[in-house]
Write an enzyme that holds these catalytic residues in place. Structure first.
Site, PDB file in Angstrom:
ATOM      1  N   GLN A 197      57.707  93.364  30.556  1.00 10.06           N
ATOM      2  CA  GLN A 197      57.135  92.152  30.982  1.00 10.06           C
ATOM      3  C   GLN A 197      55.583  92.682  31.287  1.00 10.06           C
ATOM      4  OE1 GLN A 197      59.097  89.807  33.858  1.00 10.06           O
ATOM      5  NE2 GLN A 197      61.045  89.369  32.395  1.00 10.06           N
ATOM      6  N   ARG A 228      72.907  85.383  34.603  1.00  9.10           N
ATOM      7  CA  ARG A 228      73.992  86.585  34.152  1.00  9.10           C
ATOM      8  C   ARG A 228      74.959  86.918  35.377  1.00  9.10           C
ATOM      9  NH1 ARG A 228      71.166  87.706  29.730  1.00  9.10           N
ATOM     10  NH2 ARG A 228      69.128  87.806  29.678  1.00  9.10           N
ATOM     11  N   SER A 245      64.290  87.865  24.563  1.00  9.62           N
ATOM     12  CA  SER A 245      62.980  88.443  24.714  1.00  9.62           C
ATOM     13  C   SER A 245      62.124  88.227  23.409  1.00  9.62           C
ATOM     14  CB  SER A 245      63.189  89.972  25.035  1.00  9.62           C
ATOM     15  OG  SER A 245      63.724  90.300  26.374  1.00  9.62           O
ATOM     16  N   ARG A 284      58.424  86.199  22.902  1.00  8.34           N
ATOM     17  CA  ARG A 284      57.400  86.924  22.239  1.00  8.34           C
ATOM     18  C   ARG A 284      56.898  86.053  20.937  1.00  8.34           C
ATOM     19  NH1 ARG A 284      59.964  89.848  25.680  1.00  8.34           N
ATOM     20  NH2 ARG A 284      59.132  91.844  26.571  1.00  8.34           N
ATOM     21  N   GLY A 319      60.822  84.758  34.055  1.00  5.03           N
ATOM     22  CA  GLY A 319      59.872  85.629  34.721  1.00  5.03           C
ATOM     23  C   GLY A 319      59.039  86.087  33.485  1.00  5.03           C
ATOM     24  N   ASP A 324      69.616  94.459  32.270  1.00  3.31           N
ATOM     25  CA  ASP A 324      70.165  92.997  32.621  1.00  3.31           C
ATOM     26  C   ASP A 324      71.486  93.161  32.541  1.00  3.31           C
ATOM     27  OD1 ASP A 324      67.570  91.734  32.785  1.00  3.31           O
ATOM     28  OD2 ASP A 324      67.139  91.302  30.751  1.00  3.31           O
ATOM     29  N   LYS A 343      64.789  90.491  40.554  1.00  2.65           N
ATOM     30  CA  LYS A 343      65.459  89.656  39.262  1.00  2.65           C
ATOM     31  C   LYS A 343      65.569  88.065  39.751  1.00  2.65           C
ATOM     32  CE  LYS A 343      65.159  92.919  36.361  1.00  2.65           C
ATOM     33  NZ  LYS A 343      64.020  92.864  35.358  1.00  2.65           N
TER      34      LYS A 343
HETATM   35  C1  S3P Z   1      62.256  91.425  29.770  1.00  2.00           C
HETATM   36  C2  S3P Z   1      62.188  92.457  30.607  1.00  2.00           C
HETATM   37  C3  S3P Z   1      63.084  92.611  31.575  1.00  2.00           C
HETATM   38  C4  S3P Z   1      64.363  91.943  31.758  1.00  2.00           C
HETATM   39  C5  S3P Z   1      64.087  90.642  31.391  1.00  2.00           C
HETATM   40  C6  S3P Z   1      63.396  90.335  30.112  1.00  2.00           C
HETATM   41  C7  S3P Z   1      61.478  90.875  28.549  1.00  2.00           C
HETATM   42  O1  S3P Z   1      62.357  92.818  32.867  1.00  2.00           O
HETATM   43  O2  S3P Z   1      64.927  92.205  32.703  1.00  2.00           O
HETATM   44  O3  S3P Z   1      65.262  90.017  31.574  1.00  2.00           O
HETATM   45  O4  S3P Z   1      61.505  90.060  27.652  1.00  2.00           O
HETATM   46  O5  S3P Z   1      60.315  91.663  28.685  1.00  2.00           O
HETATM   47  P1  S3P Z   1      61.303  93.577  33.448  1.00  2.00           P
HETATM   48  O6  S3P Z   1      60.046  94.009  32.480  1.00  2.00           O
HETATM   49  O7  S3P Z   1      60.506  93.064  34.702  1.00  2.00           O
HETATM   50  O8  S3P Z   1      62.045  94.930  33.775  1.00  2.00           O
END
Ligand code: S3P
Length: 438
Positions: free
Chosen positions: A176, A396, A22, A26, A101, A323, A350
Site C-alpha cells: 500500500q 478475514r 487489490s 488499482r 486501508g 492476509d 490490520k
Molecule cells: C494490500 C496490501 C497489504 C494487504 C492488504 C491489501 C494492497 O497491506 O494486507 O489487504 O492491496 O496493497 P500492506 O501493504 O499494508 O501490507
C-alpha cells in the site's frame, strides 16, 4: 448478524471466487487517471472496492458498475471514464474510505499531487490504523498533510500540488505504501524511486507498465520516470487468491473433499499460502496457468489432505501470505508438530489486531496457542470445540473461523457475519452450496 456453522462431512464442487480486491482498487484508480474509457470485468464486488469507486465519483470521475443478472459466475463490470492526470475535481466533502486501508493509502498518493485540498477519512477501524507511513514520504515529496485524528491517524487533510520525485526505502514491507508513492510519482517532477527490501505484491507496477508508464525495476528498486498520460485499461480481473484461500483450507481440512476453483490469480508475490500448505502436505494441484491482464491465472484442484505437518513462516515469506495468516493458524491446529509464525507484527495494525483475534478465538475453541509480539506458536494437532466467537469487525477473521467451524466438534456461532461483504459478498451462500454436513 450471527451465523451458525456446523461440522462438515465434505467440501465438493466447483467455485469461482470474486475478482481480486487489490487489483480492483488499482484498476479503478489507474483507469480514472487514464485518458479514455477503461472496462474492467469481474471487478471485486466487495464493499472495500465500492469505497474506492465512491471516492473517485466524489472527485468528479464518471464510473458505472453493472452487477450481472441472475446467478451467473460473472462479477460486476466497471466502466470508468478516465479524466487524465490533471482532470480530477475538488471534492465537496470529506472522502470516506470506509473500512479500506488500500483506498485511503493509495488515494492519499493521488491527492497529494492535486492542486486542491481534500480530506480522507474512514470508519472507526480505519481511523485507528497508522497513516504516518504515507504521511512521511508524501511530505518529503512536497505535500502538506495534517493528521486530524492525531498521531498519524485519519482523517488526513491533504493540501496537494506539484510534487518532487524522491528515493525512498520502505521502512515496513507494504504494497500500500509502495503503491501510494508510485501514484504520487505520476504527479512529480523527476524520478520517483521506491526501494523495497522485502518484495510485496506488484499489481500497481504491472498495471502501470501495461498503461505505458515508464516504470522499471532493478533488484529491490522500482523507478517511475515522469509521464504525461496513461493508456486506458481493458481487462478481466483475476479471481482473488486471498478469497480462494478459505475454500482451499476448507477442502484441505475436511477429509474426503474435492473442490475445483477456477480462474484464480497466481501472482508469485501472493502465493505464499499455497506454498505453505503444500509444504504442510496439502493436496493442491495447479493447472491451466495462463496470463490475463498481465497477471498469471490458473485453476486449482484441492483434495482433503491425509496428514498435515507443522510449518515455520517468517521473513520474506510473510508479505506473500500476509492476509492469510489467520487462516493458516486455523490449518496449523490440525498439523503434526509446532507451527511458528514470526515477523508478522504488521498483523497487529490490520482491520483489527489479527494476532490477538486469532489467539483469542482459537482459545475459545479449546486450542492452546501462544501469542508472540510478532507472531503465533501453535502446537498440533489439537481438536477444535464449537464455540461462540466474535468476528472482531474483520472480514478475514469471520471467514477464517467459519472454516474452523467446519472441523470443530459441535456448533460454532460467529458474530458480525455481515463483515464478509468487505471482500466476499455471498461467502456463506457459496459455503452452503459446497458443504455436505455431517
Ligand atoms: C494490500 C496490501 C497489504 C494487504 C492488504 C491489501 C494492497 O497491506 O494486507 O489487504 O492491496 O496493497 P500492506 O501493504 O499494508 O501490507
Amino acid at each position: 448478524m450471527e451465523v451458525r456453522i456446523r461440522p462438515a462431512r465434505s467440501i465438493r464442487g466447483e467455485v469461482r471466487v470474486p475478482g481480486d480486491k487489490s487489483i480492483s482498487h488499482r484498476a479503478l484508480l489507474l483507469g480514472a487517471l487514464a485518458r479514455g474509457e477503461s472496462v474492467l470485468q469481474d471487478l471485486s464486488p466487495g464493499a472495500d472496492v465500492q469505497s474506492t469507486a465512491r471516492c473517485l465519483r466524489a472527485l468528479g470521475v464518471s464510473l458505472a458498475i453493472e452487477f450481472s443478472q441472475g446467478n451467473g459466475p460473472e462479477g460486476p463490470t466497471a466502466r470508468v471514464q478516465g479524466v487524465g492526470l490533471s482532470g480530477l475535481s475538488p471534492p465537496a466533502s470529506p472522502l470516506d474510505a470506509g473500512n479500506s486501508g488500500t483506498t485511503l493509502r493509495l488515494l492519499a498518493g493521488v491527492l497529494a499531487g492535486q492542486p486542491f485540498e481534500s480530506v480522507l477519512t474512514g470508519d472507526a477501524s480505519l481511523r485507528r490504523r497508522p497513516m504516518g507511513r504515507v504521511i512521511e514520504p508524501l511530505t518529503q515529496m512536497g505535500a502538506c498533510i495534517e493528521s486530524e485524528g492525531g498521531r498519524g491517524r485519519a482523517p488526513l487533510r491533504i493540501r496537494g500540488g506539484r510534487l518532487r520525485g524522491i528515493r525512498y526505502k520502505l521502512p515496513v514491507p507494504s504494497a500500500q505504501v509502495k503503491s501510494c508513492l508510485l501514484l504520487a510519482g505520476l504527479f512529480a517532477d523527476g524520478e520517483t524511486t521506491v526501494i523495497e527490501p522485502v518484495p510485496t505484491r506488484d499489481h500497481t507496477e504491472r498495471l502501470l507498465r501495461g498503461q505505458g508508464a515508464p516504470l522499471g525495476r532493478s533488484g529491490p528498486e522500482i523507478t517511475l520516470r515522469p509521464c504525461s498520460a496513461l493508456e486506458p485499461l481493458a481487462m478481466r480481473v483475476p479471481g482473488d487468491l486471498s478469497s480462494a484461500a478459505f475454500w482451499i483450507a476448507a477442502a484441505t481440512l475436511v477429509p474426503g473433499s474435492e473442490l475445483a476453483i477456477r480462474g484464480v490469480g497466481l501472482n508469485p508475490t501472493r502465493t505464499g499460502f499455497l506454498a505453505a500448505l503444500q509444504r504442510m502436505g496439502a493436496c493442491i494441484s495447479v493447472g491451466g496457468v495462463r496470463e490475463e491482464a498481465g497477471e498469471p491465472v490458473g485453476d486449482l484442484l484441492v483434495r482433503g489432505a491425509e496428514r498435515m505437518q507443522a510449518v515455520e513462516i517468517g521473513g520474506e515469506e510473510v508479505p506473500t501470505l500476509v492476509d492469510e495468516v489467520p487462516l493458516l493458524a486455523v490449518v496449523a491446529t490440525q498439523a503434526e508438530g509446532t507451527t511458528v509464525v514470526r515477523d508478522a507484527e504488521e498483523l497487529r495494525v490490520k482491520e483489527t489486531d489479527r494476532l490477538r483475534a486469532v489467539a483469542e478465538n482459537l482459545r475459545r475453541m479449546g486450542v492452546f496457542v501462544e501469542e508472540l509480539p510478532d507472531g503465533l506458536v501453535i502446537p498440533g494437532p489439537q481438536p477444535l470445540r464449537g464455540a461462540c466467537l466474535p468476528g472482531y469487525g474483520d472480514h478475514r477473521i469471520v471467514m477464517a473461523f467459519a472454516v474452523a467451524g467446519l472441523i470443530a466438534r459441535g456448533e460454532t456461532t460467529i458474530e458480525g457475519a455481515e463483515w464478509v461483504d468487505i471482500s466476499y459478498p455471498g461467502f456463506f451462500e457459496v459455503l452452503s452450496q459446497i458443504v455436505e454436513l455431517r
